[in-house]
Design a protein around this motif. Structure first.
Motif, PDB file in Angstrom:
ATOM      1  N   GLU A 113       9.072  53.842 -45.705  1.00  0.00           N
ATOM      2  CA  GLU A 113       9.228  53.733 -44.239  1.00  0.00           C
ATOM      3  C   GLU A 113       8.139  54.419 -43.399  1.00  0.00           C
ATOM      4  OE1 GLU A 113      13.159  56.114 -44.585  1.00  0.00           O
ATOM      5  OE2 GLU A 113      14.097  54.379 -45.526  1.00  0.00           O
ATOM      6  N   THR A 126       5.423  51.844 -43.125  1.00  0.00           N
ATOM      7  CA  THR A 126       5.771  50.995 -42.023  1.00  0.00           C
ATOM      8  C   THR A 126       5.653  51.645 -40.576  1.00  0.00           C
ATOM      9  OG1 THR A 126       7.339  49.892 -43.466  1.00  0.00           O
ATOM     10  CG2 THR A 126       7.558  49.272 -41.191  1.00  0.00           C
ATOM     11  N   HIS A 130       6.416  46.552 -33.099  1.00  0.00           N
ATOM     12  CA  HIS A 130       7.155  46.783 -33.906  1.00  0.00           C
ATOM     13  C   HIS A 130       6.601  45.808 -35.031  1.00  0.00           C
ATOM     14  CE1 HIS A 130      11.129  46.444 -36.041  1.00  0.00           C
ATOM     15  NE2 HIS A 130      10.678  45.201 -36.187  1.00  0.00           N
ATOM     16  N   GLN A 179       7.591  44.772 -39.266  1.00  0.00           N
ATOM     17  CA  GLN A 179       8.885  44.820 -40.124  1.00  0.00           C
ATOM     18  C   GLN A 179       8.634  44.619 -41.555  1.00  0.00           C
ATOM     19  OE1 GLN A 179      11.818  41.714 -38.843  1.00  0.00           O
ATOM     20  NE2 GLN A 179      13.283  42.439 -40.196  1.00  0.00           N
ATOM     21  N   ARG A 180       9.141  45.313 -42.264  1.00  0.00           N
ATOM     22  CA  ARG A 180       8.944  45.455 -43.890  1.00  0.00           C
ATOM     23  C   ARG A 180       9.670  44.391 -44.558  1.00  0.00           C
ATOM     24  NH1 ARG A 180       6.287  48.774 -47.766  1.00  0.00           N
ATOM     25  NH2 ARG A 180       4.886  49.166 -45.955  1.00  0.00           N
ATOM     26  N   LEU A 181       9.307  42.986 -44.893  1.00  0.00           N
ATOM     27  CA  LEU A 181      10.230  42.325 -45.282  1.00  0.00           C
ATOM     28  C   LEU A 181      10.503  42.291 -47.079  1.00  0.00           C
ATOM     29  CD1 LEU A 181       8.107  39.156 -43.727  1.00  0.00           C
ATOM     30  CD2 LEU A 181      10.199  40.855 -42.794  1.00  0.00           C
ATOM     31  N   THR A 194       4.731  43.115 -45.045  1.00  0.00           N
ATOM     32  CA  THR A 194       5.061  43.532 -43.796  1.00  0.00           C
ATOM     33  C   THR A 194       4.444  42.656 -42.840  1.00  0.00           C
ATOM     34  OG1 THR A 194       4.618  45.863 -44.706  1.00  0.00           O
ATOM     35  CG2 THR A 194       4.611  45.558 -42.159  1.00  0.00           C
ATOM     36  N   THR A 215       8.020  40.597 -30.315  1.00  0.00           N
ATOM     37  CA  THR A 215       8.913  41.302 -31.358  1.00  0.00           C
ATOM     38  C   THR A 215      10.424  40.710 -31.355  1.00  0.00           C
ATOM     39  OG1 THR A 215       7.661  43.467 -30.874  1.00  0.00           O
ATOM     40  CG2 THR A 215       9.869  43.646 -32.089  1.00  0.00           C
ATOM     41  N   ILE A 274      12.413  39.350 -35.012  1.00  0.00           N
ATOM     42  CA  ILE A 274      13.546  39.758 -35.482  1.00  0.00           C
ATOM     43  C   ILE A 274      14.643  38.386 -35.552  1.00  0.00           C
ATOM     44  CG2 ILE A 274      15.537  41.375 -35.020  1.00  0.00           C
ATOM     45  CD1 ILE A 274      13.593  43.154 -33.668  1.00  0.00           C
ATOM     46  N   GLU A 317      13.914  36.172 -38.322  1.00  0.00           N
ATOM     47  CA  GLU A 317      13.954  36.767 -39.863  1.00  0.00           C
ATOM     48  C   GLU A 317      15.347  36.703 -40.014  1.00  0.00           C
ATOM     49  OE1 GLU A 317      11.876  37.601 -42.455  1.00  0.00           O
ATOM     50  OE2 GLU A 317      10.499  36.931 -41.025  1.00  0.00           O
TER      51      GLU A 317
END
Length: 233
Positions: free
Chosen positions: A186, A189, A199, A201-203, A215, A224, A228, A231
């Motif tokens: 965390e 990221t 922003h 996002q860790r995938l 990421t 952003t 989101i 995903e």
């Protein structure tokens, strides 16, 4: 006056002594059986037995000794070096020590202390990112980050995707520890997002069983919100 060291014979199945042999090679580099015997105060015969066992399990391998200058008569002595498997054994031990330290920190200082430690550990991201960009302004943000992480042992690369660049880390030097303390992932990221001002996002993470840490870094043309929503789809 220093007394002469007396070699000590040890049983072949003495695992702690085998670890001493392997650790001596780790710390001093490829070594001959004679070097190890002298260093560890063991008989040459005992060292050879331990080396044979370590070679059988894939921890060490024998190599021809490099000779500089004129070579004397006879074959040069073999040196024994750690294999990748042997090095990973010690990495695992260091991971176990790190886990013990973080557990102690969590128990005595609380969750906030673990988070603070994780954030301090990744300060290299901001520091090195600025240096990489200054050295080569033609790099994209993701490419610069890949260089930063690769230098730290993550083996990172960039992959294009419909929703932006993907920073892919083929290796994670703290994966074993991060499995129990996801604060480490965390913090990475969070640091990336702060550096880029967007922003991210860790995938996927190696720490939780994925093959690669991935990421998503939105490109300028990708908002952003789009990242989101795609995903979640």
């Amino acid at each position: 006056m220093e007394l002469p060291r007396t070699p000590v014979a040890v049983p072949e199945g003495d695992a702690p002594t085998r670890e001493r042999v392997a650790r001596s090679i780790l710390e001093n580099g490829p070594s001959t059986a004679a070097d190890l015997a002298d260093r560890l105060r063991l008989t040459p015969a005992a060292v050879r037995r331990h080396l044979e066992h370590l070679a059988e399990v894939g921890t060490v391998e024998a190599r021809e000794q490099r000779v500089t200058g004129a070579r004397g008569r006879g074959r040069p002595a073999k040196v024994f070096a750690l294999t990748d498997i042997g090095r990973e054994t010690f990495v695992q031990q260091y991971d176990d020590l790190a886990l013990q330290a973080l557990r102690f920190l969590a128990e005595t200082q609380g969750e906030d202390a673990v988070v603070e430690f994780a954030r301090r550990r990744v300060l290299f991201i901001e520091r090195d990112y600025a240096q990489v960009i200054a050295a080569d302004p033609s790099l994209t943000s993701a490419q610069a980050l890949a260089k930063v992480f690769t230098t730290e042992g993550y083996e990172a690369a960039v992959r294009d995707s419909p929703i932006g660049d993907q920073l892919c880390q083929q290796h994670c030097p703290v994966a074993h520890v991060a499995h129990e303390f996801p604060q480490l992932c965390e913090a990475e990221t969070e640091a990336i997002g702060q550096i880029l001002g967007t922003h991210v996002q860790r995938l996927a993470t190696i720490a939780h069983g994925d093959g690669v840490c991935t990421t998503c870094i939105p490109t300028a043309r990708t908002s952003t919100t789009e990242v989101i929503s795609k995903e979640k789809a």
